[in-house]
Design an enzyme around this catalytic site. Structure first.
Site, PDB file in Angstrom:
ATOM      1  CB  SER A  37      -0.956  -0.034   1.191  1.00  0.00           C
ATOM      2  OG  SER A  37      -2.008   0.893   1.023  1.00  0.00           O
ATOM      3  CG  ASP A  80      -5.843  -3.116  -4.142  1.00  0.00           C
ATOM      4  OD1 ASP A  80      -6.668  -2.409  -3.529  1.00  0.00           O
ATOM      5  OD2 ASP A  80      -4.605  -2.925  -4.110  1.00  0.00           O
ATOM      6  CG  HIS A 130      -4.712  -3.189  -0.421  1.00  0.00           C
ATOM      7  ND1 HIS A 130      -4.340  -2.367  -1.454  1.00  0.00           N
ATOM      8  CD2 HIS A 130      -4.245  -2.593   0.702  1.00  0.00           C
ATOM      9  CE1 HIS A 130      -3.697  -1.317  -0.979  1.00  0.00           C
ATOM     10  NE2 HIS A 130      -3.617  -1.427   0.326  1.00  0.00           N
TER      11      HIS A 130
END
Length: 503
Positions: free
Chosen positions: A171, A436, A461
């Site tokens: 991320s 994602d 994700h």
């Protein structure tokens, strides 16, 4: 699925937490909910590094204590050093013995560090999170933190001048991982960047478009039902009787009768967030770190949304909301805009938003944007949370200076500094999943054999970072094997360019 089966599913997820949590679990594309504390089998005590407060002012000699962890159980002299980069939350020691990077460390005999990001977790550079102190919170300062940390650890552990450091992150830390290789190539030999958004953008409308497409992997009926639920919500909010029905349907903490436009926007965005959060983390193997909602998947919420025996589309929409409220033992849905703003205005390290909400909001207002708006025309969540709604939050939380102009200049600066999707690096692998929504701001295709992209169909994700599971789809397993192969090539004594074969 039959009604009794659906209700049984809802009851399964009525998980009770030991401590109360604030009203917002998923916001700005980030999970802020509680986790069940999980202790690693081995002890990884908090360690502290004397870090500079401002790396870009040579006249500022202030320092602070930055938290980190170390695991040398797999290390053999001459091996590489792996660095897990902390992000917009506290660093978790469970990652020092679990996760795919640990499996790579075992294979390559690596020394492992995890460094907590400044202003998150226990790493407090200043006495509070006031605006005058948050000026020291930026990705640029965070990267400099890591560079000084690397130099210090090289000396502390008497590492060879030829030691090869590899950064890992997912991320926002996935972005930092790639940017470390870009900005400090003399310190970082290679990088694994998972689900990292590299393009800063104010109106991240594509986020909700990917949410829509991901829900459609269950069925188009699911998407249509969500869209119809929002249409029905629009109608109910036009008159008092309908507003009172909404109060009950969604178990609102305060009546929606005669509320502000910002309250309505916040309600719509909150309800959309129920689905966005499920999509973003769909089937990720997060149970090892104490995630409470790991079993709430696209299939679960779409089974609810497509079961007409529950009631109308809006009744099913409310059932999903009820599921999420009960999962985190929230008594009601606090959608009030002023309550949210007051929470984010709290500058104390003891506040609930100190878990990361106030800090990450600041970074979005000054560096990234990333606002998941309702402006994309094909998404099913209505049109009540446009870009201006999020910019208003910046101004209301941090002051009038934090406006559209500041945001625009900050985003331009970020993209100029790091190169956005045209970043020029080598020995970096970019990993994304099709489910994602963040993949829309990342590199999913690459013609550069020295900086390949791995795009995993059907995963969400940071899926490649989590521990392996018997439920992993074969394409996820193949992606992890590809990363292993790249590391093997890059960690050769005379690592140069490599030939990457797409999966």
């Amino acid at each position: 699925m039959r009604r009794n089966s659906i209700m049984k599913t809802l009851l399964v997820f009525q998980i009770f937490v030991s401590a109360a949590f604030g009203w917002r679990v998923f916001h700005l594309g980030k999970f802020w909910g509680p986790k069940t504390p999980v202790q690693p089998a081995s002890s990884f005590p908090d360690l502290w590094f004397d870090q500079k407060l401002d790396h870009f002012d040579p006249t500022n000699s202030e320092t602070w204590k930055q938290r980190y962890f170390v695991n040398d159980n797999y290390y053999e002299k001459g091996g590489p050093v792996f660095l897990m980069i902390g992000g917009e939350g506290k660093a978790d020691p469970i990652w020092m013995e679990q996760g795919m990077w640990v499996e790579y460390a075992k294979q390559f005999k690596a020394l492992c560090f995890q460094v907590e990001h400044r202003f998150y977790g226990k790493s407090h550079p200043t006495k509070d999170m006031s605006v005058k102190n948050l000026v020291y919170l930026s990705s640029e300062q965070a990267l400099a933190d890591l560079s000084f940390f690397i130099r210090s650890m090289n000396k502390k552990y008497s590492l060879s001048k030829r030691v090869q450091w590899v950064t890992f992150g997912g991320s926002y830390p996935g972005s930092l991982s790639a940017w470390m290789r870009l900005k400090y190539p003399h310190l970082v030999h290679a990088a694994v960047s998972a689900s990292g958004p590299l393009l800063a953008v104010a109106d991240f409308s594509e986020y909700m478009r990917v949410v829509r497409d991901s829900l459609a992997t269950h069925s188009e009926e699911c998407v249509t039902s969500v869209q119809e639920a929002n249409r029905q919500l629009d109608i109910l909010l036009r008159h008092r009787i309908g507003q009172q029905k909404v109060d009950k349907l969604f178990n609102l903490c305060d009546t929606v009768v005669d509320v502000s436009k910002n309250d309505i926007s916040n309600l719509y965005e909150n309800l959309a967030g129920n689905f966005a959060g499920v999509v973003q983390y769909n089937k990720d193997n997060r149970l090892f770190e104490g995630a409470k909602d790991a079993n709430i998947t696209i299939d679960v919420v779409c089974d609810v949304m497509t079961n007409s025996s529950i009631g109308s589309a809006i009744t099913r929409y409310a059932a999903v909301n009820d599921l999420l409220l009960k999962t985190y033992e929230q008594k009601c849905l606090d959608y009030k805009y002023d309550n949210m703003i007051k929470g984010y205005q709290n500058v104390s390290w003891d506040s609930s938003t100190a878990a990361g909400g106030r800090q990450w909001m600041y970074q979005t207002c000054t560096e990234f944007g990333f606002y998941q708006t309702s402006t994309q025309p094909t998404q099913p969540f209505g049109n009540q949370f446009p870009l201006d709604f999020f910019i208003q939050q910046c101004s209301d939380i941090y002051g009038p200076r934090y406006n559209k102009e500041l945001l625009s200049s900050g985003i331009l600066r970020t993209n100029v500094m790091y190169g956005a999707l045209q970043v020029e690096v080598n020995r970096v692998v970019f990993v994304h999943g099709s489910i994602d929504p963040w993949h829309a701001l990342g590199i999913t295709k690459s013609d550069n054999n020295d900086a390949p992209a791995i795009y995993i169909n059907g995963t969400a994700h940071c899926a490649n970072m989590y521990p392996e599971s018997s439920a992993d789809p074969p394409q996820l397993t193949a992606a992890r094997h590809s990363i292993t192969g790249l590391l093997a090539q890059w960690l050769q004594p005379s690592s140069r360019s490599v030939r990457f074969r797409p999966m």
